[in-house]
Design a protein around this motif. Structure first.
Motif, PDB file in Angstrom:
ATOM      1  N   VAL A 126      27.313  38.536  18.009  1.00 53.35           N
ATOM      2  CA  VAL A 126      27.743  37.247  17.440  1.00 53.35           C
ATOM      3  C   VAL A 126      29.143  37.362  16.842  1.00 53.35           C
ATOM      4  O   VAL A 126      29.991  36.476  17.035  1.00 53.35           O
ATOM      5  N   LEU A 127      29.407  38.447  16.115  1.00 50.68           N
ATOM      6  CA  LEU A 127      30.724  38.641  15.513  1.00 50.68           C
ATOM      7  C   LEU A 127      31.803  38.814  16.572  1.00 50.68           C
ATOM      8  O   LEU A 127      32.916  38.286  16.429  1.00 50.68           O
ATOM      9  N   ILE A 128      31.476  39.541  17.653  1.00 48.18           N
ATOM     10  CA  ILE A 128      32.450  39.731  18.732  1.00 48.18           C
ATOM     11  C   ILE A 128      32.771  38.403  19.399  1.00 48.18           C
ATOM     12  O   ILE A 128      33.948  38.066  19.626  1.00 48.18           O
ATOM     13  N   ILE A 129      31.734  37.624  19.708  1.00 50.23           N
ATOM     14  CA  ILE A 129      31.954  36.322  20.342  1.00 50.23           C
ATOM     15  C   ILE A 129      32.748  35.402  19.415  1.00 50.23           C
ATOM     16  O   ILE A 129      33.690  34.715  19.839  1.00 50.23           O
ATOM     17  N   GLY A 130      32.363  35.389  18.126  1.00 46.89           N
ATOM     18  CA  GLY A 130      33.101  34.567  17.164  1.00 46.89           C
ATOM     19  C   GLY A 130      34.552  34.994  17.043  1.00 46.89           C
ATOM     20  O   GLY A 130      35.451  34.149  16.973  1.00 46.89           O
ATOM     21  N   GLY A 131      34.791  36.313  17.015  1.00 43.04           N
ATOM     22  CA  GLY A 131      36.162  36.814  16.929  1.00 43.04           C
ATOM     23  C   GLY A 131      36.995  36.421  18.143  1.00 43.04           C
ATOM     24  O   GLY A 131      38.164  36.055  18.016  1.00 43.04           O
ATOM     25  N   ILE A 132      36.383  36.492  19.330  1.00 45.90           N
ATOM     26  CA  ILE A 132      37.100  36.106  20.549  1.00 45.90           C
ATOM     27  C   ILE A 132      37.449  34.626  20.514  1.00 45.90           C
ATOM     28  O   ILE A 132      38.580  34.215  20.857  1.00 45.90           O
ATOM     29  N   LEU A 133      36.492  33.789  20.095  1.00 42.63           N
ATOM     30  CA  LEU A 133      36.742  32.346  20.035  1.00 42.63           C
ATOM     31  C   LEU A 133      37.857  32.010  19.052  1.00 42.63           C
ATOM     32  O   LEU A 133      38.690  31.143  19.314  1.00 42.63           O
ATOM     33  N   VAL A 134      37.862  32.701  17.910  1.00 47.40           N
ATOM     34  CA  VAL A 134      38.916  32.457  16.924  1.00 47.40           C
ATOM     35  C   VAL A 134      40.270  32.942  17.429  1.00 47.40           C
ATOM     36  O   VAL A 134      41.309  32.325  17.153  1.00 47.40           O
ATOM     37  N   ALA A 135      40.269  34.046  18.186  1.00 45.70           N
ATOM     38  CA  ALA A 135      41.521  34.651  18.633  1.00 45.70           C
ATOM     39  C   ALA A 135      42.140  33.945  19.836  1.00 45.70           C
ATOM     40  O   ALA A 135      43.339  34.105  20.089  1.00 45.70           O
ATOM     41  N   ILE A 136      41.342  33.169  20.592  1.00 47.33           N
ATOM     42  CA  ILE A 136      41.860  32.539  21.811  1.00 47.33           C
ATOM     43  C   ILE A 136      43.111  31.701  21.566  1.00 47.33           C
ATOM     44  O   ILE A 136      44.103  31.832  22.303  1.00 47.33           O
ATOM     45  N   PRO A 137      43.155  30.821  20.552  1.00 48.15           N
ATOM     46  CA  PRO A 137      44.394  30.038  20.334  1.00 48.15           C
ATOM     47  C   PRO A 137      45.610  30.906  20.058  1.00 48.15           C
ATOM     48  O   PRO A 137      46.717  30.605  20.544  1.00 48.15           O
ATOM     49  N   PHE A 138      45.426  31.996  19.289  1.00 47.33           N
ATOM     50  CA  PHE A 138      46.555  32.876  18.997  1.00 47.33           C
ATOM     51  C   PHE A 138      47.012  33.616  20.248  1.00 47.33           C
ATOM     52  O   PHE A 138      48.215  33.771  20.495  1.00 47.33           O
ATOM     53  N   ILE A 139      46.042  34.084  21.021  1.00 49.71           N
ATOM     54  CA  ILE A 139      46.389  34.790  22.267  1.00 49.71           C
ATOM     55  C   ILE A 139      47.116  33.853  23.215  1.00 49.71           C
ATOM     56  O   ILE A 139      48.130  34.215  23.827  1.00 49.71           O
ATOM     57  N   TRP A 140      46.615  32.616  23.326  1.00 49.99           N
ATOM     58  CA  TRP A 140      47.253  31.648  24.213  1.00 49.99           C
ATOM     59  C   TRP A 140      48.664  31.316  23.724  1.00 49.99           C
ATOM     60  O   TRP A 140      49.592  31.181  24.528  1.00 49.99           O
ATOM     61  N   MET A 141      48.846  31.205  22.417  1.00 50.41           N
ATOM     62  CA  MET A 141      50.167  30.917  21.860  1.00 50.41           C
ATOM     63  C   MET A 141      51.154  32.040  22.184  1.00 50.41           C
ATOM     64  O   MET A 141      52.283  31.779  22.641  1.00 50.41           O
ATOM     65  N   ILE A 142      50.726  33.279  21.976  1.00 52.03           N
ATOM     66  CA  ILE A 142      51.630  34.410  22.210  1.00 52.03           C
ATOM     67  C   ILE A 142      51.980  34.523  23.690  1.00 52.03           C
ATOM     68  O   ILE A 142      53.148  34.692  24.052  1.00 52.03           O
ATOM     69  N   LEU A 143      50.957  34.423  24.561  1.00 54.00           N
ATOM     70  CA  LEU A 143      51.230  34.535  26.002  1.00 54.00           C
ATOM     71  C   LEU A 143      52.033  33.357  26.509  1.00 54.00           C
ATOM     72  O   LEU A 143      52.875  33.508  27.412  1.00 54.00           O
ATOM     73  N   SER A 144      51.825  32.173  25.941  1.00 56.59           N
ATOM     74  CA  SER A 144      52.579  30.997  26.381  1.00 56.59           C
ATOM     75  C   SER A 144      54.046  31.084  25.996  1.00 56.59           C
ATOM     76  O   SER A 144      54.891  30.420  26.596  1.00 56.59           O
ATOM     77  N   SER A 145      54.357  31.887  24.979  1.00 56.02           N
ATOM     78  CA  SER A 145      55.765  32.038  24.598  1.00 56.02           C
ATOM     79  C   SER A 145      56.565  32.768  25.673  1.00 56.02           C
ATOM     80  O   SER A 145      57.794  32.755  25.642  1.00 56.02           O
ATOM     81  N   PHE A 146      55.850  33.400  26.620  1.00 58.96           N
ATOM     82  CA  PHE A 146      56.524  34.099  27.725  1.00 58.96           C
ATOM     83  C   PHE A 146      56.471  33.292  29.029  1.00 58.96           C
ATOM     84  O   PHE A 146      56.836  33.797  30.086  1.00 58.96           O
ATOM     85  N   LYS A 147      55.990  32.035  28.946  1.00 55.45           N
ATOM     86  CA  LYS A 147      55.893  31.190  30.137  1.00 55.45           C
ATOM     87  C   LYS A 147      57.046  30.188  30.188  1.00 55.45           C
ATOM     88  O   LYS A 147      57.523  29.747  29.138  1.00 55.45           O
ATOM     89  N   PRO A 148      57.478  29.788  31.385  1.00 53.89           N
ATOM     90  CA  PRO A 148      58.391  28.640  31.478  1.00 53.89           C
ATOM     91  C   PRO A 148      57.676  27.373  31.011  1.00 53.89           C
ATOM     92  O   PRO A 148      56.441  27.291  31.032  1.00 53.89           O
TER      93      PRO A 148
END
Length: 275
Positions: free
Chosen positions: A17-39
């Motif tokens: 449960v903690l792993i799934i919750g951590g992944i769900l919370v981290a998705i917006p941050f991961i998407w933000m960081i990776l999107s900073s390298f996209k056109p």
């Protein structure tokens, strides 16, 4: 099912449960960081992609070449340095309240604690008027001074330093050590956990300082990164890649600092008597 198997099952479920919750919370941050390298065109694709198809560093280059993020970064680092200076002032005050006996000590300490009940927004206007009379509005000194002393920091240092044996300090005084020597050579090494906690809090507070610089300064050359990021969202609202790069530049250092020193935060709060 044995008791040991039950405990192991509960532990496994909680971990999942903690792993799934951590992944769900981290998705917006991961998407933000990776999107900073996209056109920009790739950021707006439907359905959205996580991994960049065409990696670019242009957004980060534009932050410093076309915008004033270099100046904002310099101002933020100045605030961080003086945040650490203020931390030592708070430590000295906490040490005095913990180990010195003087008239009105408890009353002064309770008065400091009482200021923690007052929202910072309430004192902004009086502080602004005082600094305006002193001619410190629209200056770096006006941004720095109100943040040098914090009641919570004094309280935290005082709580920790009451646990330091007074006999140790008295022995150093009998050996002829001065008060500053005792503080920097004896108290500071013993109080490393609480200094680590306050150092992290001072860094985060200075790095994220937004409202007060926006109020006290009207010159963009005095703005820190947080205010610069807000200006970026207003002036370049349609350049999503640039906004992602600016946001990542703000958030990533704090995340790195927290992951490196998180054990000191727990240790410091525990040893300070805070539960």
């Amino acid at each position: 099912m044995t008791e040991k198997v039950k405990r192991q099952t509960v532990k496994t479920i909680v971990t999942l449960v903690l792993i799934i919750g951590g992944i769900l919370v981290a998705i917006p941050f991961i998407w933000m960081i990776l999107s900073s390298f996209k056109p920009d065109a790739e950021i707006l694709e439907i359905p959205p992609t996580i991994i960049p198809k065409h990696v670019t560093f242009q957004h980060y280059i534009d932050l410093f070449q076309q915008l004033d993020f270099g100046i904002y970064l310099k101002n933020t680092l100045i605030l961080v340095v003086f945040g650490f200076v203020g931390m030592f002032f708070n430590a000295m005050a906490g040490y005095a309240f913990a180990k010195f006996n003087f008239r009105g000590r408890e009353k002064f300490f309770y008065l400091i604690l009482a200021t923690m009940m007052i929202p910072g927004q309430v004192t902004m206007i009086p502080v602004y008027l005082i600094l305006n009379q002193m001619g410190l509005t629209n200056t770096m000194a006006g941004i720095i001074l109100p943040g040098l002393v914090a009641a919570f920091s004094i309280f935290l240092f005082r709580q920790f330093m009451t646990t330091i044996p007074t006999d140790l300090i008295e022995a150093a005084r009998l050996d002829g050590a001065g008060e500053f020597f005792i503080f920097f050579r004896l108290i500071v090494p013993v109080a490393k956990p609480i200094f680590a906690v306050q150092g992290i809090l001072a860094f985060i507070g200075a790095w994220n300082n937004f409202l007060w610089p926006l109020i006290i300064a009207n010159d963009e050359s005095l703005y820190p990164l947080s205010v610069g990021l807000q200006l970026l969202q207003g002036e370049h609202g349609n350049e999503f890649g640039l906004q992602m790069a600016g946001s990542a530049f703000m958030v990533v250092p704090i995340i790195i600092i927290f992951f490196i020193f998180q054990k000191y935060i727990v240790e410091g709060f525990t040893m300070s008597g805070l539960k």
